[in-house]
Write an enzyme that holds these catalytic residues in place. Structure first.
Site, short mmCIF file in Angstrom:
data_model
loop_
_atom_site.label_atom_id
_atom_site.label_comp_id
_atom_site.label_asym_id
_atom_site.label_seq_id
_atom_site.Cartn_x
_atom_site.Cartn_y
_atom_site.Cartn_z
N HIS A 183 -3.60 -0.50 6.19
CA HIS A 183 -3.18 0.00 4.87
C HIS A 183 -1.67 0.24 4.84
CE1 HIS A 183 -3.88 2.42 1.12
NE2 HIS A 183 -2.76 3.00 1.53
N GLU A 184 -1.16 0.96 5.83
CA GLU A 184 0.27 1.27 5.84
C GLU A 184 1.11 0.03 6.12
OE1 GLU A 184 1.12 3.94 4.57
OE2 GLU A 184 -0.81 4.98 4.70
N HIS B 297 1.93 -1.51 2.83
CA HIS B 297 3.11 -0.89 2.22
C HIS B 297 4.39 -1.37 2.91
CE1 HIS B 297 1.18 1.90 -0.49
NE2 HIS B 297 0.46 2.46 0.47
N GLU C 123 0.58 0.09 -3.90
CA GLU C 123 -0.80 0.30 -3.46
C GLU C 123 -1.61 -0.98 -3.53
OE1 GLU C 123 -3.48 2.88 -1.65
OE2 GLU C 123 -1.35 3.12 -2.12
#
Length: 492
Positions: free
Chosen positions: A256-257, A260, A286
């Site tokens: 997830h990170e 980003h 996101e």
């Protein structure tokens, strides 16, 4: 052009100072000794005072007035759009208020972390009241006669309105609730057994980050209470967390990170240290983290590759084959924690927070009543009671950081990710064959070329629309994807 060049030189210094301020925040979350909290709050306030003074500097208005925007190309006009917007917002917020917010938020974070560890909402409530009072004062200064929540939302998703999100989320809720009820009525897949040592998790998480294209020459992975990504350009850092009983928390927080971070690392290098050199909105940001984590990272193809690496790292953990592992990765189950929620239920967690924070900002819900309101809403939406504050109202860092207006961008990002996934799959028909080999490059290249490289060049909805060949974003692709995926997994 002289005025434009002088404005951009000034802006590059502001962007550089903003990066330094961000590094102070990263350090506070990862490395700072606990006893430094009071001093750090003063440091953060001092940095915000300097940044606020630069953003509202009168010469910015003079430069803007002297520039003939019609003579500029689209890229330079986009730079002016961001600078003008930031300048107008800064001039509406008193410097005293900006500094006080920075100081209070730094203190509030430490109080929240301690209250969360002690499961003591009452210890956090007074400082949360102070943060909300300051944010409400800021919102009123920004909104004028408009909606004060929309004024805060605009910080994270420029142009978005709470009423529009209400409509979108209202369309999401019925089909999500129906899918949740159908899936939870079916037998659960077999879960992992045993324990998973931290060193193995961190070794594997770095391997997975590299598989998704994260550039460790320009980044690093550390641990934090609440995983996050920080920075842009040549210094983009991520954090994760470990749990000996749940390696998925570490692995998928990392993916997830990395979504980003990859967005920030892949922006056109020519935009560096300018307003175009960062992600255009949190909803678009996101979309990158969610498509990395879910549509790619939780796909049957990629989980087959990950299963072999899990076996290499941890040995036998009770899962017989790749299909069973895919089911375990995508298990739909009751749980308290938003960041650990499955794809079916995640947005229901976000909608709860969206409604509560709007009520807080509009003074329709008192801080003293927030814990009870949270618990009541959670019981109504999920069918079971919150057991402790750290699993409920204290689980997220956002309100201690003053990030009111941030939560709805998570669900908006999921909607955007659904649209992007639909277009990605059409553009790369053999994607699953590549993912089964652990090769995410066709997907990450498509996202870089069609979205990430643009940084702040376009408006949020515009960049999604362009990436999707002119199709405006709607919630339909996300819902269709979820129903197809989990309908097949659970036979509903």
């Amino acid at each position: 052009m002289q005025a434009f060049d002088e404005l951009m030189a000034f802006q590059r210094e502001t962007e550089a100072l903003s990066q330094v301020a961000g590094r102070l925040g990263w350090d506070q979350e990862t490395m700072m000794p606990r006893g430094a909290a009071e001093q750090r709050s003063d440091e953060m306030a001092a940095m915000e005072t300097v940044l606020h003074a630069r953003r509202e500097a009168p010469q910015i208005g003079e430069w803007l007035a002297a520039i003939d925007a019609g003579a500029l190309d689209a890229e330079k006009q986009a730079q002016l759009r961001h600078i003008r917007r930031a300048h107008e917002r800064a001039t509406k917020v008193p410097a005293r208020l900006a500094a006080e917010l920075a100081r209070m938020i730094s203190r509030a974070h430490v109080t929240w972390a301690e209250a969360r560890a002690d499961d003591d909402y009452a210890a956090f409530a007074p400082v949360l009241s102070d943060v909300i009072a300051l944010r409400r004062e800021e919102a009123q200064a920004l909104a004028g006669d408009g909606d004060i929540y929309d004024a805060l939302l605009d910080d994270y998703e420029p142009g978005a309105k709470g009423s529009d999100l209400d409509s979108m989320f209202g369309a999401l809720r019925p089909r999500l609730v129906a899918l949740r009820e159908a899936v939870l009525d079916r037998p659960a897949p077999k879960g992992l057994t045993g324990t998973f040592d931290e060193s193995g998790q961190m070794k594997l998480t770095r391997q997975v980050a590299r598989a998704f294209g994260y550039d460790f020459k320009r980044g690093r992975v550390d641990k934090a209470v609440h995983p996050f990504s920080s920075g842009s350009g040549d210094d983009v850092r991520i954090t994760t967390r470990t749990n000996a009983l749940d390696p998925f928390g570490c692995l998928y927080s990392t993916i997830h990170e990395v979504g980003h971070a990859s967005y920030e690392q892949n922006i056109n290098p020519g935009y560096r240290m300018t307003p175009l050199g960062r992600g255009v909105s949190m909803g678009v940001h996101e979309s990158q983290s969610r498509i990395f984590e879910n549509q790619i990272g939780r796909s049957r193809a990629f989980t087959g590759w990950l299963y072999a690496r899990m076996r290499d790292t941890f040995g036998d953990f009770g899962i017989a084959d790749e299909d069973a592992f895919y089911a375990a990765v995508n298990e739909v189950k009751n749980g308290y924690i938003r960041t650990e929620a499955d794809e079916v239920q995640y947005n229901l967690h976000v909608l709860l927070r969206f409604d509560l924070e709007r009520a807080l900002i509009r003074d329709a819900l008192a801080v003293a009543d927030l814990e009870a309101a949270w618990n009541d809403r959670f019981k109504a939406d999920f069918g079971f009671a919150v057991d402790k504050p750290s699993d409920g109202v204290l689980q997220d860092v956002h309100w201690s950081a003053g990030l009111f207006g941030y939560f709805p961008t998570y669900s908006l990002g999921n909607v955007y990710a659904g649209c992007l996934n639909e277009c990605l799959r059409a553009a790369v028909p053999d994607l699953d064959d590549r993912l089964a080999e652990g090769d995410t490059k066709p997907a990450t290249d498509w996202l870089r070329e069609n979205l990430q490289t643009h940084g702040g060049l376009y408006e949020p909805r515009e960049v999604i629309t362009k990436a999707c060949g002119g199709k405006a974003p709607t919630e339909a692709p996300l819902l269709d994807y979820l129903e197809a995926k989990f309908g097949a997994l659970y036979g509903v």
